[in-house]
Structure formats: C-alpha cells, structure tokens
Write a protein that holds these residues in place. Structure first.
Motif, PDB file in Angstrom:
ATOM      1  N   GLU A  69       8.664  -4.028   1.631  1.00  0.00           N
ATOM      2  CA  GLU A  69       7.602  -3.934   2.620  1.00  0.00           C
ATOM      3  C   GLU A  69       7.609  -5.207   3.450  1.00  0.00           C
ATOM      4  OE1 GLU A  69       3.817  -2.824   1.027  1.00  0.00           O
ATOM      5  OE2 GLU A  69       4.655  -1.102  -0.037  1.00  0.00           O
ATOM      6  N   ASP A  71       5.136  -7.829   5.312  1.00  0.00           N
ATOM      7  CA  ASP A  71       3.743  -8.270   5.393  1.00  0.00           C
ATOM      8  C   ASP A  71       3.516  -9.006   6.701  1.00  0.00           C
ATOM      9  OD1 ASP A  71       1.113  -8.849   4.700  1.00  0.00           O
ATOM     10  OD2 ASP A  71       1.653 -10.642   3.580  1.00  0.00           O
ATOM     11  N   ARG A  90       5.922  -4.354  -2.980  1.00  0.00           N
ATOM     12  CA  ARG A  90       4.682  -3.583  -2.864  1.00  0.00           C
ATOM     13  C   ARG A  90       3.529  -4.315  -3.557  1.00  0.00           C
ATOM     14  NH1 ARG A  90       1.489  -0.411  -0.176  1.00  0.00           N
ATOM     15  NH2 ARG A  90       0.384   1.119  -1.398  1.00  0.00           N
ATOM     16  N   ASN A  93       2.359  -7.283  -1.536  1.00  0.00           N
ATOM     17  CA  ASN A  93       1.646  -6.841  -0.343  1.00  0.00           C
ATOM     18  C   ASN A  93       0.228  -6.385  -0.691  1.00  0.00           C
ATOM     19  OD1 ASN A  93       1.552  -6.533   2.422  1.00  0.00           O
ATOM     20  ND2 ASN A  93       2.547  -4.549   2.433  1.00  0.00           N
ATOM     21  N   ARG A  96      -1.943  -9.470  -1.471  1.00  0.00           N
ATOM     22  CA  ARG A  96      -2.311 -10.175  -0.237  1.00  0.00           C
ATOM     23  C   ARG A  96      -3.347  -9.396   0.562  1.00  0.00           C
ATOM     24  NH1 ARG A  96       3.412 -12.457   2.200  1.00  0.00           N
ATOM     25  NH2 ARG A  96       3.830 -13.923   0.531  1.00  0.00           N
ATOM     26  N   ARG A  97      -3.164  -8.087   0.625  1.00  0.00           N
ATOM     27  CA  ARG A  97      -4.104  -7.243   1.363  1.00  0.00           C
ATOM     28  C   ARG A  97      -5.499  -7.367   0.788  1.00  0.00           C
ATOM     29  NH1 ARG A  97      -2.950  -1.706  -0.103  1.00  0.00           N
ATOM     30  NH2 ARG A  97      -4.252  -2.332  -1.828  1.00  0.00           N
TER      31      ARG A  97
END
Length: 122
Positions: A69, A71, A90, A93, A96-97
């Motif tokens: 992914e 970012d 994944r 990500n 972090r999200r």
C-alpha cells in the motif's frame, strides 16, 4: 518523450500544487466520497483505471508489489507528490490511519491561489 514522462505530464496537467503544503492535488476524477476507500484520485491509462498516487509512486520509485500500500504522509488522499508517499504494509497503513485524521482535500480552483495557469492562454 518516454512513457513515464508522458504519464507524469498528464498527472501534472491535472493537478494543483498547494503553496504551503507542497501537495500535488489531483483535479481529475476520483473514487467518490465513501468513508472507506473514497476520495482517491483515479486516472485511466491504456483503458485501465488506476489510483493516481500509486501511478506516481511507481514512476518515481519503481515496481510496487500488488499487496503493498502507499501511505500519504501528508494525509491528503488526492495528493500524489512522490515526496509525500511511502510504501507500507497493510498493517502499517491501518496503524497510521488510526493515529491521524485522514482528510480528503476539496477540489482547488486555479484562481484560489492566483498562480500562473498556462491553460488560461489557450
């Protein structure tokens, strides 16, 4: 002009650079406003639709495995500035999200920042 340069020129031609954040904000089509998976820039290349940020990452950094992914370090889903993008797993990500509020940038008009627009001379 090689293929990468041609595609990059298309990306730049459909973008706006934010003067303070330096985000290259995609002004073309996007994936809608859905909370999950929405708000990402989309571009059609040879009949196949791809995410703009993944295309930009590939142009600058090379092959991007399918399960990887990308970012947005800036948090702007429409940004495709290669210096704002990082390949992550994944799991990374998602972590972090959850730590940051992901913002979907509004469409920015060329007039808003009063910058030189070569399209205005047509």
């Amino acid at each position: 002009m090689c293929r990468k340069q041609t595609i990059w020129a298309r990306l730049i031609g459909n973008s706006m650079e934010h003067p303070t954040t330096r985000c290259l904000t995609w002004q073309g089509g996007h994936s809608g406003d859905a909370p999950a998976g929405g708000g990402y820039g989309r571009i059609s290349i040879d009949g196949s639709t791809s995410a703009v940020h993944r295309v930009a990452y590939t142009i600058f950094y090379g092959y991007l495995p399918n399960r990887s992914e990308v970012d947005h370090l800036c948090g702007n889903r429409l940004c495709f500035n290669p210096f704002h993008l990082e390949r992550v797993t994944r799991k990374q990500n998602c972590r972090r999200r959850d730590k940051k509020v992901v913002k979907t940038a509004p469409r920015i008009s060329w007039r808003q920042f009063r910058v030189y627009d070569p399209r205005s001379e047509r």
